[in-house]
Design a protein around this motif. Structure first.
Motif, PDB file in Angstrom:
ATOM      1  N   ARG A 166       0.861  -1.185   0.000  1.00 22.74           N
ATOM      2  CA  ARG A 166       0.000   0.000   0.000  1.00 22.74           C
ATOM      3  C   ARG A 166       0.898   1.237   0.000  1.00 22.74           C
ATOM      4  NH1 ARG A 166      -2.678   0.460   5.966  1.00 22.74           N
ATOM      5  NH2 ARG A 166      -0.782   0.465   7.196  1.00 22.74           N
ATOM      6  N   PRO A 167       0.349   2.385  -0.355  1.00 24.05           N
ATOM      7  CA  PRO A 167       1.195   3.579  -0.495  1.00 24.05           C
ATOM      8  C   PRO A 167       1.961   3.909   0.787  1.00 24.05           C
ATOM      9  CG  PRO A 167      -1.020   4.016  -1.330  1.00 24.05           C
ATOM     10  CD  PRO A 167      -1.061   2.672  -0.661  1.00 24.05           C
ATOM     11  N   VAL A 168       3.143   4.472   0.596  1.00 22.59           N
ATOM     12  CA  VAL A 168       3.918   4.937   1.738  1.00 22.59           C
ATOM     13  C   VAL A 168       4.148   6.436   1.571  1.00 22.59           C
ATOM     14  CG1 VAL A 168       6.038   4.698   3.073  1.00 22.59           C
ATOM     15  CG2 VAL A 168       5.122   2.724   1.862  1.00 22.59           C
ATOM     16  N   ILE A 169       3.897   7.160   2.641  1.00 18.76           N
ATOM     17  CA  ILE A 169       4.132   8.604   2.631  1.00 18.76           C
ATOM     18  C   ILE A 169       5.311   8.880   3.554  1.00 18.76           C
ATOM     19  CG2 ILE A 169       3.168  10.861   3.225  1.00 18.76           C
ATOM     20  CD1 ILE A 169       0.391   9.585   2.786  1.00 18.76           C
ATOM     21  N   TYR A 170       6.309   9.573   3.034  1.00 20.25           N
ATOM     22  CA  TYR A 170       7.471   9.917   3.844  1.00 20.25           C
ATOM     23  C   TYR A 170       7.436  11.418   4.110  1.00 20.25           C
ATOM     24  CZ  TYR A 170       9.362   5.510   1.963  1.00 20.25           C
ATOM     25  OH  TYR A 170       9.562   4.209   1.598  1.00 20.25           O
ATOM     26  N   LEU A 171       7.685  11.795   5.341  1.00 17.07           N
ATOM     27  CA  LEU A 171       7.669  13.218   5.644  1.00 17.07           C
ATOM     28  C   LEU A 171       8.927  13.576   6.440  1.00 17.07           C
ATOM     29  CD1 LEU A 171       5.964  15.846   5.532  1.00 17.07           C
ATOM     30  CD2 LEU A 171       5.115  15.239   7.798  1.00 17.07           C
ATOM     31  N   GLY A 172       9.608  14.635   6.027  1.00 19.49           N
ATOM     32  CA  GLY A 172      10.809  15.095   6.738  1.00 19.49           C
ATOM     33  C   GLY A 172      10.409  15.832   8.000  1.00 19.49           C
ATOM     34  N   THR A 173      10.688  15.223   9.158  1.00 22.21           N
ATOM     35  CA  THR A 173      10.312  15.890  10.407  1.00 22.21           C
ATOM     36  C   THR A 173      11.526  16.168  11.272  1.00 22.21           C
ATOM     37  OG1 THR A 173       9.855  13.753  11.416  1.00 22.21           O
ATOM     38  CG2 THR A 173       7.971  14.930  10.507  1.00 22.21           C
ATOM     39  N   GLY A 174      12.692  16.304  10.631  1.00 22.34           N
ATOM     40  CA  GLY A 174      13.875  16.736  11.369  1.00 22.34           C
ATOM     41  C   GLY A 174      13.708  18.185  11.772  1.00 22.34           C
ATOM     42  N   THR A 175      14.768  18.781  12.315  1.00 21.33           N
ATOM     43  CA  THR A 175      14.649  20.148  12.820  1.00 21.33           C
ATOM     44  C   THR A 175      14.160  21.122  11.757  1.00 21.33           C
ATOM     45  OG1 THR A 175      16.301  19.743  14.490  1.00 21.33           O
ATOM     46  CG2 THR A 175      15.892  22.022  13.931  1.00 21.33           C
ATOM     47  N   SER A 176      14.783  21.082  10.558  1.00 17.21           N
ATOM     48  CA  SER A 176      14.357  22.100   9.587  1.00 17.21           C
ATOM     49  C   SER A 176      12.964  21.815   9.057  1.00 17.21           C
ATOM     50  CB  SER A 176      15.372  22.263   8.457  1.00 17.21           C
ATOM     51  OG  SER A 176      15.821  21.027   8.001  1.00 17.21           O
ATOM     52  N   GLY A 177      12.602  20.531   8.949  1.00  9.66           N
ATOM     53  CA  GLY A 177      11.247  20.195   8.550  1.00  9.66           C
ATOM     54  C   GLY A 177      10.243  20.697   9.580  1.00  9.66           C
ATOM     55  N   SER A 178      10.544  20.427  10.852  1.00  6.82           N
ATOM     56  CA  SER A 178       9.625  20.841  11.913  1.00  6.82           C
ATOM     57  C   SER A 178       9.463  22.347  11.944  1.00  6.82           C
ATOM     58  CB  SER A 178      10.134  20.389  13.280  1.00  6.82           C
ATOM     59  OG  SER A 178      10.242  19.002  13.304  1.00  6.82           O
ATOM     60  N   ILE A 179      10.585  23.058  11.818  1.00  6.03           N
ATOM     61  CA  ILE A 179      10.489  24.517  11.840  1.00  6.03           C
ATOM     62  C   ILE A 179       9.609  24.995  10.689  1.00  6.03           C
ATOM     63  CG2 ILE A 179      11.792  26.668  11.586  1.00  6.03           C
ATOM     64  CD1 ILE A 179      14.127  25.351  12.972  1.00  6.03           C
ATOM     65  N   SER A 180       9.699  24.297   9.557  1.00  4.47           N
ATOM     66  CA  SER A 180       8.932  24.732   8.391  1.00  4.47           C
ATOM     67  C   SER A 180       7.475  24.302   8.438  1.00  4.47           C
ATOM     68  CB  SER A 180       9.565  24.184   7.117  1.00  4.47           C
ATOM     69  OG  SER A 180      10.926  24.444   7.090  1.00  4.47           O
ATOM     70  N   GLY A 181       7.103  23.603   9.484  1.00  3.52           N
ATOM     71  CA  GLY A 181       5.685  23.267   9.624  1.00  3.52           C
ATOM     72  C   GLY A 181       5.321  21.814   9.371  1.00  3.52           C
ATOM     73  N   ALA A 182       6.323  20.914   9.434  1.00  2.52           N
ATOM     74  CA  ALA A 182       6.064  19.510   9.122  1.00  2.52           C
ATOM     75  C   ALA A 182       5.050  18.864  10.077  1.00  2.52           C
ATOM     76  CB  ALA A 182       7.363  18.719   9.118  1.00  2.52           C
ATOM     77  N   LYS A 183       5.036  19.325  11.318  1.00  2.22           N
ATOM     78  CA  LYS A 183       4.111  18.707  12.271  1.00  2.22           C
ATOM     79  C   LYS A 183       2.655  18.969  11.870  1.00  2.22           C
ATOM     80  CE  LYS A 183       6.909  16.530  14.526  1.00  2.22           C
ATOM     81  NZ  LYS A 183       8.056  16.573  15.381  1.00  2.22           N
ATOM     82  N   ALA A 184       2.409  20.181  11.398  1.00  4.44           N
ATOM     83  CA  ALA A 184       1.055  20.504  10.928  1.00  4.44           C
ATOM     84  C   ALA A 184       0.744  19.699   9.670  1.00  4.44           C
ATOM     85  CB  ALA A 184       0.933  21.993  10.656  1.00  4.44           C
ATOM     86  N   THR A 185       1.741  19.552   8.808  1.00  2.00           N
ATOM     87  CA  THR A 185       1.557  18.747   7.600  1.00  2.00           C
ATOM     88  C   THR A 185       1.196  17.311   7.979  1.00  2.00           C
ATOM     89  OG1 THR A 185       3.168  20.111   6.430  1.00  2.00           O
ATOM     90  CG2 THR A 185       2.686  17.970   5.476  1.00  2.00           C
ATOM     91  N   LEU A 186       1.879  16.796   8.974  1.00  2.00           N
ATOM     92  CA  LEU A 186       1.628  15.434   9.427  1.00  2.00           C
ATOM     93  C   LEU A 186       0.191  15.277   9.914  1.00  2.00           C
ATOM     94  CD1 LEU A 186       2.919  12.668  10.007  1.00  2.00           C
ATOM     95  CD2 LEU A 186       3.556  13.517  12.268  1.00  2.00           C
ATOM     96  N   GLY A 187      -0.254  16.245  10.696  1.00  2.00           N
ATOM     97  CA  GLY A 187      -1.625  16.224  11.201  1.00  2.00           C
ATOM     98  C   GLY A 187      -2.618  16.181  10.043  1.00  2.00           C
ATOM     99  N   LYS A 188      -2.332  16.996   9.045  1.00  2.00           N
ATOM    100  CA  LYS A 188      -3.224  17.087   7.882  1.00  2.00           C
ATOM    101  C   LYS A 188      -3.223  15.769   7.095  1.00  2.00           C
ATOM    102  CE  LYS A 188      -5.953  19.053   5.219  1.00  2.00           C
ATOM    103  NZ  LYS A 188      -7.236  19.593   5.554  1.00  2.00           N
ATOM    104  N   ILE A 189      -2.066  15.147   6.976  1.00  2.00           N
ATOM    105  CA  ILE A 189      -1.999  13.865   6.256  1.00  2.00           C
ATOM    106  C   ILE A 189      -2.889  12.845   6.960  1.00  2.00           C
ATOM    107  CG2 ILE A 189      -0.506  11.935   5.576  1.00  2.00           C
ATOM    108  CD1 ILE A 189       1.815  13.954   5.475  1.00  2.00           C
ATOM    109  N   ASN A 190      -2.750  12.796   8.281  1.00  2.00           N
ATOM    110  CA  ASN A 190      -3.545  11.844   9.045  1.00  2.00           C
ATOM    111  C   ASN A 190      -5.043  12.091   8.873  1.00  2.00           C
ATOM    112  OD1 ASN A 190      -1.867   9.919  10.385  1.00  2.00           O
ATOM    113  ND2 ASN A 190      -0.992  11.642  11.524  1.00  2.00           N
ATOM    114  N   SER A 191      -5.427  13.359   8.948  1.00  2.00           N
ATOM    115  CA  SER A 191      -6.862  13.613   8.840  1.00  2.00           C
ATOM    116  C   SER A 191      -7.335  13.349   7.410  1.00  2.00           C
ATOM    117  CB  SER A 191      -7.215  15.026   9.317  1.00  2.00           C
ATOM    118  OG  SER A 191      -6.613  15.978   8.496  1.00  2.00           O
TER     119      SER A 191
END
Ligand SMILES: Cc1cc2nc3c(=O)[nH]c(=O)nc-3n(C[C@H](O)[C@H](O)[C@H](O)COP(=O)(O)O)c2cc1C
Lengths: 649, 150
Positions: free
Chosen positions: A43-68
């Motif tokens: 099944r599809p795999v989604i990879y998201l960069g959540t290291g420091t620069s990813g997090s600063i750029s808003g990756a956590k919000a992106t992650l939330g949105k992917i889940n929803s």
């Protein structure tokens, strides 16, 4: 996942993958490895960069949105959090892999972009925007008309050995590392080679320390190995104290097991049973990831007691720095580990002979150690094939400041500044002109445009009196004031001077006084003070040579660098500040001269009322005028004017 | 705090910094009582502990506000005018860096580098890091935190 499955995977990975010397797998192993590598997915795999620069750029919000999105659309997909590929200005980076197809990478995927992108890809079409490229993966169907990531300018000149896995694998999974060849070098090491052989291999590879000094790593290990001692220590310097440098952090966050494997091999080579990773205070994400990785490595038997049944024991612990720049320096780091103030010690004796609690101790930088597994895996010749005559291998650089793209890269030693800036970093932002490249941290130098063809390797740089440092490059545009920047660095160094030796403590403070005098405009200045200011440059040069020649450690010895290099290459800017009292970059606020645009001024009189120096004249409803000799550049009028009639030069 | 002391039973001097770090993480800052207790626990004189703790930027002797603002002063952020954040916050909260606002809601400090250089300028409030905030956005953000009542 039930624990049974994990244990199974562990036994499989250790017995069938790590211990498989030839690297040739039977069909069922190949199949299982492909599944763990996620080359083969159902099944599809989604990879998201959540290291420091990813997090600063808003990756956590992106992650939330992917889940929803997934739960609303009733799509099932796996989400894997990865570190960073290095293309930080493109973060949050989101990759999607559909079964049978190559992995696609999207840039700047903030939460508002998620729905669009996922919607299109899941329906096997492509969104119009945000596509970065696709990964090259043998045996998988490629997306048509999409560039390979390795072809785009940020990546095309890179040679990714240390960063091989960065941004691709999950840093939280030891399995991801093992199925890409991880811990095989350690196995080979402890089973096949005596310690001195490892030192020899590293020496043959001509690997040099990436922490700034460039000292041959194999040689250092040999000293520690040959020094008698019942207890020895291996220390990984992850303090990364230079502001503006962040590649050590990135390696740890993206591929922590590579560092741990390097540490374990190094410890074996010097005969140490204890290793410590000294991590910078502010790197909370790195700490978390390292703790987790060490736990997994223990669980897999990669560290701990009797590693691979060889009788080699190693405990690895983490110590958090406490926010002192000088503690990046190895002897100060040792003082700090011993629970003291982080004061440097004089060398010799070198730590390899007398280090932590007087025991033989090797201190190596993160990047140095991350190079080690690759050298053991592919041989010293492989490592040496890249680079220049005396600087072998690749080097990580972080790129920040005013370039179009920012992030971190791994390139062969010896690329020129101009190649890196124009071809990889995309040149200077907003079409502005390049003024200089700052290299080597606060005690580094600013390289002027005329010297940009200099190759980045230890020799070429030291010929110019430049220290490569950790590899932080900061791109400066023409709006930068070199005098102010020198003042900034000296202020930083003066703050961070540990105070143990007088030349560094008092010298940097005196330098700061002079630079403040040059960049500020006092209300009143006595003739004596004016004279002192005029002597500024000469005094700076004299002080610099004293500080450089008499300081105890590298902090002091290099502290005058930012001033000296700026004086050498940007002298006219100092003279402009000193004699003309002007800052053409407009950065030194005190030196700005304000003027009133007669066409815009309607004579409302507010500026005149607010000026604390009575420097503004004019009568009501008539354009006003600023008396330059009285103006102190405080900008109160500038802020007060409602008609934008006041400007400065 | 007892559980932290229990973790460091050995009276080794090298336990001093990790012990102080863990206490500060829990308590937010170090007090005279804490230093005395650490002194008794590790058998290290208080003046020595102060000497060590004041050497490192990480240790704080003043209370943190409900919202702790950290402005990055690293080279990259400095060049991307993080100083204007500093001035703006000083103006808004009417306190200098390193101190606590009157209503104890805000504290703020500068840090030497957060490693977020590729996203400069960055600023952190409690656990959240922001990048490229305009001064107006910063204003709105701080105002909304100030007005938030819980
Ligand atoms: C002021 C100062 C700061 C330093 N900061 C660091 C640092 O942050 N990280 C690092 O690896 N080395 C740093 N070094 C270099 C270390 O002293 C040491 O040479 C290095 O960690 C050795 O590792 P290597 O041989 O792998 O390069 C610093 C040196 C000085 C003088």
């Amino acid at each position: 996942m039930p624990t049974q499955a994990i244990t199974d995977n562990r036994a499989f990975l250790v017995e069938k993958v790590i211990k498989n010397y030839s690297g040739i797998f039977d069909a069922s192993t190949t199949e299982r490895v492909a599944v763990i590598r996620r080359d083969k997915i159902s099944r599809p795999v989604i990879y998201l960069g959540t290291g420091t620069s990813g997090s600063i750029s808003g990756a956590k919000a992106t992650l939330g949105k992917i889940n929803s999105y997934l739960s609303e659309a009733r799509f099932s997909a796996d989400i894997i959090e990865v570190g960073c590929t290095g293309f930080c200005s493109a973060e949050p980076l989101l990759d999607i892999q559909l079964p049978g197809k190559t992995r696609l990478s999207f840039r700047n995927v903030t939460e508002d972009k998620v729905e669009d992108i996922l919607n299109s890809v899941f329906h096997h079409t492509l969104p119009d925007d945000h596509i970065l490229g696709q990964y090259k993966q043998d045996g998988l169907e490629e997306w048509p008309n999409i560039p390979m990531l390795e072809q785009i300018s940020w990546f095309s000149l890179q040679r990714r050995h240390i960063l091989k896995n960065a941004g691709i694998i999950s840093p939280a999974s030891i399995e991801d590392y093992i199925v890409r060849g991880g811990y095989k070098s350690l196995y080979k090491t402890v089973l096949n080679y005596p310690a001195d052989k490892i030192c020899e291999i590293i020496e043959q590879s001509e690997l040099r320390g990436r922490g700034g000094g460039g000292y041959p790593t194999g040689k250092k290990w040999k000293v520690a190995l040959d020094t008698a001692g019942d207890q020895k220590f291996m220390i990984c310097n992850a303090d990364e104290s230079d502001p503006g440098a962040f590649m050590d952090r990135a390696v740890i966050e993206s591929d922590p097991h590579r560092v741990i494997e390097g540490i374990a091999i190094a410890a074996y080579a010097i005969g140490a049973s204890q290793a410590i990773i000294y991590v910078r205070t502010d790197y909370e994400n790195s700490l978390k990831i390292l703790e987790q990785a060490i736990g997994q490595a223990k669980d897999y038997g990669m560290i701990g007691e009797d590693i691979f049944g060889s009788g080699f024991n190693l405990s690895v612990s983490i110590r958090q720095g406490a926010g002192a720049f000088v503690c990046g320096e190895e002897t100060a780091l040792l003082s700090s580990l011993e629970g003291q103030r982080g004061l440097p010690r004089s060398k010799p004796p070198f730590p390899a002979e007398k280090g932590l609690w007087e025991h033989p101790t090797v201190i190596n930088n993160v990047e140095t150690l991350a190079n080690v597994p690759g050298i053991l895996e592919n041989g010293p010749g492989w490592f040496k094939a890249v680079g220049t005559k005396y600087s072998k291998g690749t080097k990580l650089f972080s790129i920040a400041g005013k370039s179009v793209y920012t992030g971190f890269i791994e390139v062969p030693m010896g690329l020129t500044f101009s190649t890196i800036i124009s071809q990889i970093a995309g040149g200077v932002k907003d079409g502005r002109a390049l003024k200089a490249v700052q290299l080597g941290g606060p005690s580094g130098v600013c390289i002027p445009p005329a010297d940009l063809e200099t190759p980045l390797d230890y020799e070429a740089l030291s010929d110019k009196g430049v220290n490569l440092g950790l590899g932080g490059l900061i791109i400066l545009d023409d709006k930068t004031c070199m005098v102010n920047l020198a003042r900034y660095f000296i202020e930083f160094l003066q703050n961070e001077s540990c105070g143990k030796c007088i030349p560094c403590r008092e010298g940097t403070s005196k330098m700061l006084d002079i630079l403040e005098g040059i960049t500020k405009r006092p209300k009143e200045e006595s003739t004596h003070e004016t004279l002192e200011r005029f002597k500024g440059v000469v005094q700076l040069e004299n002080l610099a040579s004293v500080i450089r020649d008499t300081s105890l450690c590298g902090l002091g010895r290099n502290a005058p660098n930012p001033v000296l290099s700026s004086l050498k290459w940007f002298r006219e800017e100092f003279e402009e500040h000193i004699f003309d009292r002007k800052c053409s970059a407009g950065v030194c606020h005190d030196l700005r001269s304000f003027y009133i645009d007669v066409d815009l001024c309607n004579g409302c009189n507010i500026c005149q009322k607010k000026c604390p120096e009575n420097a503004i004249v004019g009568s009501l409803k008539m354009p006003h005028f600023i008396i330059e000799s009285k103006c102190t550049g405080c900008a109160i009028c500038f802020d007060a004017c409602k008609f934008s009639a006041i400007f400065f030069k | 705090m007892d559980h932290i002391f229990e973790k460091y039973i050995l009276k080794k001097p090298e336990n001093l910094i990790p012990l102080l770090q863990e206490i500060q993480k829990e308590n937010g800052y170090l007090t005279d009582e804490i230093i005395e207790r650490v002194s008794a626990h590790l058998n290290i004189p208080t003046n020595k502990i102060y000497g060590v703790a004041t050497f490192y930027d990480q240790f704080r002797f003043k209370q943190k506000g409900k919202y702790h603002i950290q402005v990055c002063r690293g080279t990259s952020c400095y060049l991307c005018s993080s100083t204007s954040y500093l001035k703006e916050i000083e103006k808004l909260l009417k306190v200098k860096a390193g101190s606590l606002s009157r209503d104890k809601k805000f504290s703020f400090e500068t840090v030497s580098c957060m490693g977020g250089c590729s996203q400069s300028p960055v600023i952190r409030i409690n656990d959240k890091t922001y990048h490229h905030l305009s001064l107006a956005e910063l204003h709105t953000l701080i105002r909304s935190l100030r007005e938030k009542t819980e």
